[in-house]
Design a protein around this motif. Structure first.
Motif, short mmCIF file in Angstrom:
data_model
loop_
_atom_site.label_atom_id
_atom_site.label_comp_id
_atom_site.label_asym_id
_atom_site.label_seq_id
_atom_site.Cartn_x
_atom_site.Cartn_y
_atom_site.Cartn_z
N ALA A 175 1.30 -1.03 -0.07
CA ALA A 175 -0.03 -0.17 -0.19
C ALA A 175 0.83 1.29 0.13
CB ALA A 175 -1.18 0.14 1.36
N GLU A 176 2.42 1.09 0.81
CA GLU A 176 2.80 2.13 0.46
C GLU A 176 3.49 2.66 -1.17
OE1 GLU A 176 7.16 4.02 2.75
OE2 GLU A 176 6.35 1.50 2.95
N TRP A 177 3.92 1.48 -1.39
CA TRP A 177 4.20 1.73 -2.98
C TRP A 177 3.23 2.56 -3.94
CZ3 TRP A 177 9.23 2.11 -3.46
CH2 TRP A 177 10.00 0.56 -2.84
N LEU A 178 2.31 1.80 -3.53
CA LEU A 178 1.17 2.01 -4.74
C LEU A 178 0.81 3.64 -3.99
CD1 LEU A 178 -1.48 1.81 -6.28
CD2 LEU A 178 -2.58 0.97 -4.32
N LEU A 179 1.22 4.06 -2.91
CA LEU A 179 0.86 5.36 -1.90
C LEU A 179 1.67 6.18 -3.11
CD1 LEU A 179 -0.51 8.05 -0.56
CD2 LEU A 179 1.31 6.81 0.97
N TYR A 180 2.68 6.03 -3.58
CA TYR A 180 3.98 6.48 -3.82
C TYR A 180 3.60 6.62 -5.98
CZ TYR A 180 6.42 6.43 0.32
OH TYR A 180 6.88 6.29 1.48
N GLY A 181 2.98 6.00 -5.95
CA GLY A 181 2.49 5.65 -7.43
C GLY A 181 1.31 6.43 -7.83
N LEU A 182 0.41 6.97 -6.92
CA LEU A 182 -0.50 8.08 -6.87
C LEU A 182 0.13 9.36 -6.96
CD1 LEU A 182 -3.25 6.20 -4.61
CD2 LEU A 182 -2.95 6.46 -7.04
N LEU A 225 0.04 -0.89 -12.80
CA LEU A 225 0.85 -1.87 -12.92
C LEU A 225 2.14 -1.31 -13.50
CD1 LEU A 225 -1.38 -4.47 -13.24
CD2 LEU A 225 -0.46 -4.18 -10.89
N ARG A 226 2.23 -0.44 -14.61
CA ARG A 226 3.32 0.04 -15.49
C ARG A 226 4.48 1.05 -14.65
NH1 ARG A 226 3.21 4.43 -18.30
NH2 ARG A 226 1.25 5.49 -18.45
N ILE A 227 3.65 1.91 -13.82
CA ILE A 227 4.51 2.54 -13.14
C ILE A 227 5.20 2.05 -12.05
CG2 ILE A 227 4.52 4.37 -11.29
CD1 ILE A 227 1.96 5.67 -12.71
N MET A 228 4.77 0.68 -12.02
CA MET A 228 5.61 0.12 -10.91
C MET A 228 6.10 -1.03 -10.76
SD MET A 228 2.04 0.06 -7.62
CE MET A 228 3.23 -0.51 -6.23
N GLU A 229 6.33 -1.07 -12.50
CA GLU A 229 7.62 -1.78 -13.10
C GLU A 229 6.84 -3.12 -13.04
OE1 GLU A 229 9.45 -0.49 -14.63
OE2 GLU A 229 9.95 0.87 -14.28
N PHE A 230 6.05 -3.57 -12.89
CA PHE A 230 5.38 -5.20 -12.65
C PHE A 230 5.30 -6.07 -14.21
CE2 PHE A 230 3.62 -3.85 -9.10
CZ PHE A 230 2.93 -5.19 -8.31
N SER A 231 5.91 -7.18 -13.95
CA SER A 231 6.25 -7.75 -15.53
C SER A 231 4.56 -8.19 -15.42
CB SER A 231 6.63 -8.94 -15.44
OG SER A 231 7.99 -8.00 -14.87
N ASP A 280 12.91 4.72 -10.60
CA ASP A 280 14.11 3.39 -10.87
C ASP A 280 13.47 3.31 -9.40
OD1 ASP A 280 14.21 3.79 -13.89
OD2 ASP A 280 16.59 4.91 -12.69
N VAL A 281 13.26 3.49 -8.15
CA VAL A 281 13.00 2.90 -6.87
C VAL A 281 11.76 1.88 -7.19
CG1 VAL A 281 12.87 5.33 -5.41
CG2 VAL A 281 10.60 4.59 -6.54
N TYR A 282 11.45 1.85 -8.36
CA TYR A 282 10.21 0.26 -8.40
C TYR A 282 11.14 -0.44 -9.10
CZ TYR A 282 6.64 3.29 -6.72
OH TYR A 282 5.13 3.85 -6.31
N LYS A 283 11.72 -0.44 -9.64
CA LYS A 283 13.00 -0.91 -10.24
C LYS A 283 13.46 -2.17 -9.20
CE LYS A 283 14.13 0.27 -14.26
NZ LYS A 283 14.68 1.44 -15.51
N ILE A 284 13.81 -1.34 -7.55
CA ILE A 284 14.68 -2.24 -6.56
C ILE A 284 13.10 -2.25 -5.81
CG2 ILE A 284 15.41 -1.24 -4.39
CD1 ILE A 284 16.66 1.37 -5.43
N ARG A 285 11.42 -2.21 -6.30
CA ARG A 285 11.29 -2.76 -5.14
C ARG A 285 10.90 -4.45 -5.71
NH1 ARG A 285 6.38 -5.28 -5.41
NH2 ARG A 285 6.60 -4.57 -7.98
N LYS A 286 10.83 -4.11 -7.84
CA LYS A 286 10.80 -5.37 -8.25
C LYS A 286 11.80 -6.44 -8.09
CE LYS A 286 10.36 -6.91 -13.26
NZ LYS A 286 10.49 -6.56 -14.47
N ALA A 287 12.94 -5.67 -7.80
CA ALA A 287 14.00 -6.90 -7.42
C ALA A 287 14.43 -7.93 -6.00
CB ALA A 287 15.88 -6.33 -7.49
#
Length: 344
Positions: A46-53, A74-80, A226-233
């Motif tokens: 929910a935190e990552w989603l908030l930053y996406g907003l 989902l695209r912003i948050m770098e989901f595959s 790019d923080v979402y690339k770190i979240r994804k990894a």
């Protein structure tokens, strides 16, 4: 054509995040989310989603309604995306991923935060404005303020349908349903007919004061996409995520001789197992160095006391002092990251 590489997040949101998202639940905790059946604070996603907003807020009108789709989030948050099931079809996101977005928005809208108190913080003063004095003006506000939050992270959440379809809020009761899983709050959706083409959301005004310029604010922090690339990894590495946003919030490129124990408390990490927590922070710094967030770091015992000291230097690419780093040129024909897809 240009696209944004960073987006501003209100520092008030970053400040309360360690208490609000996946914090340890104790009676002494300053925050007590209340929702029937909710026995823990909001989940990390929910935190990552908030930053996406925040990334979707119009910088020229921060208080405006956010209009988006689950696909765009989902695209912003770098989901595959999953490969197309049939030839000629486009890759898509899974139903589980869409469900994660819907559940996260539901929690941000319906969970009632009973109390968060932070501060005192310095009241924002435009550059060049002198400090106000009670002697000069008895009615003037003090130069500090206490941030008090009680309510919901999202103040509105609504589905938008095509122009020829009656909105859910105006439809007969038998044609709509409340899709909120929480059992609290109301998120109305039509049972039949065309699917929604948008969702519209607004953040609580206290969480955008740094963007709107309200006097009671502590500014904003530029966050790279790019923080979402770190979240994804590293999706479940909470010490890493906490440390990442702490480093981004620091206004200096380098910090020296910081008390590690105080940092652990600030990040709301486990203070009871100091050895493990120190190891977790060291591993997090190794990852941040590997991913280019920091150039160097050092954790060492202070010779004259039992304290552990921390020093680090952010890399130039992640030192967001220069606003010119906010935009880059896109190759011809590439779509801007800011353009919504219009899907749901």
């Amino acid at each position: 054509m240009t696209k944004r590489m960073t987006f501003p997040v209100d520092n008030a949101a970053l400040q309360i995040a360690p208490d609000l998202f996946a914090a340890s639940r104790r009676k002494s905790s300053a925050i007590q989310p209340y929702l029937p059946g909710l026995d823990k604070p909001l989940p990390p996603f929910a935190e990552w989603l908030l930053y996406g907003l925040y990334s979707l807020i119009d910088p020229d009108n921060p208080a405006a309604v956010i209009q988006t789709t689950p696909t765009e989030l989902l695209r912003i948050m770098e989901f595959s995306q999953e490969a197309a099931a049939e030839p000629g079809h486009y890759p898509t996101y899974s139903s589980d991923q869409y469900e994660l977005i819907n559940e996260g928005l539901d929690l941000l809208f319906t969970t009632e935060i009973q109390e968060i108190t932070k501060g005192p913080w310095k009241r924002y003063r435009p550059k060049g404005q002198k400090r106000r004095s009670k002697k000069d003006n008895k009615d003037s506000k003090p130069d500090t303020f206490i941030f008090f939050f009680r309510g919901h992270v999202l103040s509105s959440y609504e589905f938008v349908y095509p122009d020829n379809v009656t909105p859910a809020k105006n439809s007969p009761e038998e044609e709509v349903e409340n899709i909120s899983r929480s059992g609290s709050g109301s998120i109305m959706k039509r049972k039949i007919g065309p699917r929604p083409i948008w969702i519209r959301l607004t953040l609580d005004e206290r969480l955008i004061r740094g963007l709107t310029g309200h006097p009671d604010n502590i500014g904003t922090t530029l966050i790279p996409f790019d923080v979402y690339k770190i979240r994804k990894a590293y999706p479940k590495n909470r010490p890493l995520h906490r440390l990442l946003f702490y480093i981004l919030r620091t206004t200096e490129q380098s910090l020296s001789n910081q008390d590690l124990d105080k940092l652990v408390k600030t990040l709301a990490l486990d203070t009871r197992r100091s050895s493990k927590t120190r190891s977790d922070i060291e591993k997090a710094f190794d990852i941040l160095k590997k991913t280019g967030v920091v150039e160097s770091y050092k954790i060492e015992d202070e010779s004259t006391s039992a304290r552990v000291k921390l020093s680090f230097t952010k890399s130039k690419d992640w030192y967001m002092k220069d606003w010119s780093k906010n935009m880059i040129e896109l190759p011809a024909g590439e779509e801007s990251r800011d353009a919504p897809e219009g899907e749901s």
